[in-house]
Every structure is written in structure tokens, then in C-alpha cells.
Design an enzyme around this catalytic site. Structure first.
Site, short mmCIF file in Angstrom:
data_model
loop_
_atom_site.label_atom_id
_atom_site.label_comp_id
_atom_site.label_asym_id
_atom_site.label_seq_id
_atom_site.Cartn_x
_atom_site.Cartn_y
_atom_site.Cartn_z
N SER A 103 0.87 -1.19 0.00
CA SER A 103 0.00 0.00 0.00
C SER A 103 0.90 1.23 0.00
CB SER A 103 -0.84 -0.02 1.28
OG SER A 103 -1.47 1.23 1.50
N TYR A 144 -1.05 -0.96 10.61
CA TYR A 144 -1.24 -1.18 9.17
C TYR A 144 0.02 -0.76 8.41
CZ TYR A 144 -3.59 -1.12 4.58
OH TYR A 144 -3.95 -1.35 3.27
N1 LIG Z 1 -8.74 -0.49 -0.84
C1 LIG Z 1 -7.64 0.24 -0.79
O1 LIG Z 1 -7.67 1.48 -0.90
C2 LIG Z 1 -6.30 -0.42 -0.62
C3 LIG Z 1 -5.15 0.37 -0.86
C4 LIG Z 1 -3.90 -0.22 -0.71
C5 LIG Z 1 -3.80 -1.54 -0.34
N2 LIG Z 1 -4.93 -2.29 -0.11
C6 LIG Z 1 -4.76 -3.68 0.27
O2 LIG Z 1 -5.43 -4.48 -0.69
C7 LIG Z 1 -5.88 -5.68 -0.09
C8 LIG Z 1 -7.37 -5.86 -0.34
O3 LIG Z 1 -8.03 -4.76 0.24
P1 LIG Z 1 -9.58 -4.43 -0.02
O4 LIG Z 1 -9.68 -2.96 -0.02
O5 LIG Z 1 -10.09 -5.23 -1.14
O6 LIG Z 1 -10.17 -4.94 1.38
P2 LIG Z 1 -11.59 -5.58 1.75
O7 LIG Z 1 -12.62 -5.11 0.81
O8 LIG Z 1 -11.75 -5.32 3.20
O9 LIG Z 1 -11.32 -7.13 1.51
C9 LIG Z 1 -10.37 -7.80 2.29
C10 LIG Z 1 -10.28 -9.23 1.84
O10 LIG Z 1 -9.30 -9.91 2.63
C11 LIG Z 1 -9.90 -11.08 3.20
N3 LIG Z 1 -9.32 -11.32 4.52
C12 LIG Z 1 -9.17 -10.41 5.53
N4 LIG Z 1 -8.62 -10.99 6.59
C13 LIG Z 1 -8.43 -12.29 6.28
C14 LIG Z 1 -7.89 -13.40 6.97
N5 LIG Z 1 -7.42 -13.31 8.24
N6 LIG Z 1 -7.83 -14.59 6.34
C15 LIG Z 1 -8.29 -14.70 5.08
N7 LIG Z 1 -8.79 -13.70 4.35
C16 LIG Z 1 -8.87 -12.50 4.95
C17 LIG Z 1 -11.39 -10.79 3.24
O11 LIG Z 1 -12.14 -11.99 3.17
P3 LIG Z 1 -13.05 -12.54 4.41
O12 LIG Z 1 -13.70 -11.37 5.03
O13 LIG Z 1 -13.93 -13.55 3.77
O14 LIG Z 1 -12.03 -13.19 5.31
C18 LIG Z 1 -11.59 -9.97 1.97
O15 LIG Z 1 -11.78 -10.81 0.86
C19 LIG Z 1 -5.52 -5.57 1.39
O16 LIG Z 1 -4.30 -6.21 1.61
C20 LIG Z 1 -5.36 -4.07 1.59
O17 LIG Z 1 -4.54 -3.78 2.68
C21 LIG Z 1 -6.17 -1.75 -0.25
#
Ligand SMILES: NC(=O)c1ccc[n+]([C@@H]2O[C@H](COP(=O)([O-])OP(=O)(O)OC[C@H]3O[C@@H](n4cnc5c(N)ncnc54)[C@H](OP(=O)(O)O)[C@@H]3O)[C@@H](O)[C@H]2O)c1
Length: 239
Positions: free
Chosen positions: A142, A155
Site C-alpha cells: 500500500s 497497518y
Molecule cells: N482499498 C484500498 O484502498 C487499498 C489500498 C492499498 C492496499 N490495499 C490492500 O489491498 C488488499 C485488499 O483490500 P480491499 O480494499 O479489497 O479490502 P476488503 O474489501 O476489506 O477485503 C479484504 C479481503 O481480505 C480477506 N481477509 C481479511 N482478513 C483475512 C484473513 N485473516 N484470512 C483470510 N482472508 C482475509 C477478506 O475476506 P473474508 O472477510 O472472507 O475473510 C476480503 O476478501 C488488502 O491487503 C489491503 O490492505 C487496499
């Protein structure tokens, strides 16, 4: 359909958000996809959607932060897929709160999921890629992995660690034709950022969308095998 047709991918956290968008983009390329997460209902619904693209889609329920679950889950998925070519380490959580107030368990869980999760899953997939002398790994850090910020120390620490892990692995396995890419996206509209109040209403044409991120990963995969996307920061054009 492209050169990627019939490749096999594992996407952690593939049921929703960036992981789901990536799974759909892969399905459109003819890639068979295995998605993982903790919520079986969400995973089932996404698998049904992925199957409409005519690919094989499967899922496994496990917590990326629990090594025994990862071992069983990844083994089961690779047995079903027959092999694996692509790993997207996407699952992650964001804990928000001041350094002083955040409790130890929240800090630990963030590191366990975002750092140990990437390590555990990669540890289980890597031997298959080394055996094939080929493969692609995308690790999702990120912009929070590039700069510290207030109220998000756990984070930030976890995403800094992902960069260290990912770049070290890249330098180890590049000689084995395994491309390891470290992605550092800025804010993208998903559950995570919406729950944190980071996405203004009706901002779709201004704020990055999950499919923008997925396009970047597909572009990385489509590079000639002699070329490797080492890393990329996806930013919105709107400051
Ligand atoms: N959105 C942004 O702006 C952004 C920016 C930079 C980086 N990121 C990174 O991109 C990735 C995805 O983010 P997102 O925004 O798509 O988040 P999200 O919508 O909250 O989705 C998170 C995903 O991770 C899974 N997950 C969380 N904890 C878990 C665990 N302990 N074991 C297995 N699966 C787990 C969740 O599935 P379940 O709930 O089914 O477990 C869900 O599918 C993350 O690593 C986040 O830090 C996001």
C-alpha cells in the site's frame, strides 16, 4: 482470450474488494481461479459469478494468519487446480486507532494477517513455482507501506514489512523465472476504505475502482516473460 488462458491462479481474499475484481479480470482472460477467505457465503457467491465466464472457479475457507489452515487450504486448492501459475497475496485488514489506544491484540492481528499471511501462503505455493521454474507472485502492500501516518501504525508497519518480504523474495527467485511484483496502491473504493470513511458518495469517476487495480495486475502478467513489473503505485488522477 489471451496467452493467459488456462493458467491457474490463487487469490487470497478473492471473495470481495480488490481480490474479487482481480478474480473477474483473470476469468475474462480465461484463467482458472481459486479464491480464499473466511466467509464461505461470500466466496460461494463470487465463485458462481466467476463461473459465468466459462472458467473453473473454486474456493477454500481459511484464515491466512493461521499456518496449519493455510497448509491444508493451499494443498487442497492446488490438488483441485492440478497446478498453480499465479499467486495474488491480497487478503488484508486495516486497524485504525492511535498508537497509545490501540490494544495489543489488534496490533498483533494486523501483523499476523497482513505479514504472516503473505509469508505462510507464499511458503506453501513457492515450491510448486520453483518446481516449474516459472510463475508470478503479486504482493499487495500500500502507499501506507511507503510512509508512516498517524493512527494507522499497525497497518503501516505491516505494509512496510510486505515490501521487505516481497523485494527480498523477488531478488531470490528472479533467476528461477518467478516474477515477484510489489504493488503499493493508493485509496481504492472497497469495503475497507468505505468502512474507514475514505470514499465520498458518488465519487466513482474520481476515486480509483477495484477494476482499475485488476487491470494493472493483468498488464503485469501480459509482459513478455523476459520482462518483470517489479512494483507499481496506482494513484488516482484526482489529488
Ligand atoms: N482499498 C484500498 O484502498 C487499498 C489500498 C492499498 C492496499 N490495499 C490492500 O489491498 C488488499 C485488499 O483490500 P480491499 O480494499 O479489497 O479490502 P476488503 O474489501 O476489506 O477485503 C479484504 C479481503 O481480505 C480477506 N481477509 C481479511 N482478513 C483475512 C484473513 N485473516 N484470512 C483470510 N482472508 C482475509 C477478506 O475476506 P473474508 O472477510 O472472507 O475473510 C476480503 O476478501 C488488502 O491487503 C489491503 O490492505 C487496499
Amino acid at each position: 482470450m489471451t496467452v493467459l488462458k488456462n493458467k491457474k491462479a490463487i487469490i487470497t481474499g478473492g471473495g470481495r474488494g480488490l481480490g474479487k475484481a482481480t478474480a473477474i479480470a483473470f476469468a475474462k482472460e480465461g484463467i482458472d481461479v481459486a479464491i480464499t477467505g473466511r466467509n464461505e457465503e461470500v466466496l460461494k457467491a463470487t465463485v458462481a459469478e466467476l463461473e459465468t465466464y466459462g472458467i473453473t472457479a473454486i474456493y477454500a475457507v481459511f484464515d491466512v494468519g493461521v499456518y496449519e489452515q493455510v497448509q491444508t487450504g493451499i494443498k487442497g486448492l492446488i490438488n483441485q487446480l492440478g497446478t498453480v501459475d499465479i499467486l495474488v497475496n491480497n487478503a488484508g485488514i486495516a486497524a485504525v486507532g492511535s498508537f497509545n489506544e490501540m490494544d495489543v491484540s489488534q496490533w498483533t492481528q494486523t501483523i499476523q494477517t497482513n505479514v504472516m499471511g503473505v509469508y505462510y501462503v507464499t511458503k506453501e505455493v513457492l515450491p510448486y513455482l520453483l518446481e516449474k521454474n516459472s510463475g508470478d507472485i503479486f504482493n499487495i502492500s500500500s502507499t501506507a507501506g511507503l510512509n508512516g501516518n498517524p493512527n494507522i501504525s499497525a497497518y503501516c508497519a505491516s505494509k512496510f514489512a510486505v515490501i521487505g518480504l516481497s523485494e527480498s523474495l523477488m531478488k531470490e527467485v528472479r533467476k528461477n523465472n518467478i516474477r515477484v511484483c510489489t504493488l503499493t496502491p493508493s485509496t481504492i473504493a472497497t469495503d475497507m476504505t468505505t468502512e474507514l470513511g475514505m470514499i465520498p458518495e458518488n465519487s466513482e469517476d474520481k476515486v480509483l475502482q477495484p477494476e482499475d487495480f485488476a487491470e494493472l495486475i493483468v498488464a503485469g502478467l501480459k509482459l513478455p516473460k523476459r520482462a518483470m513489473l517489479k512494483g507499481a503505485s496506482l494513484w488516482s488522477t484526482n489529488p
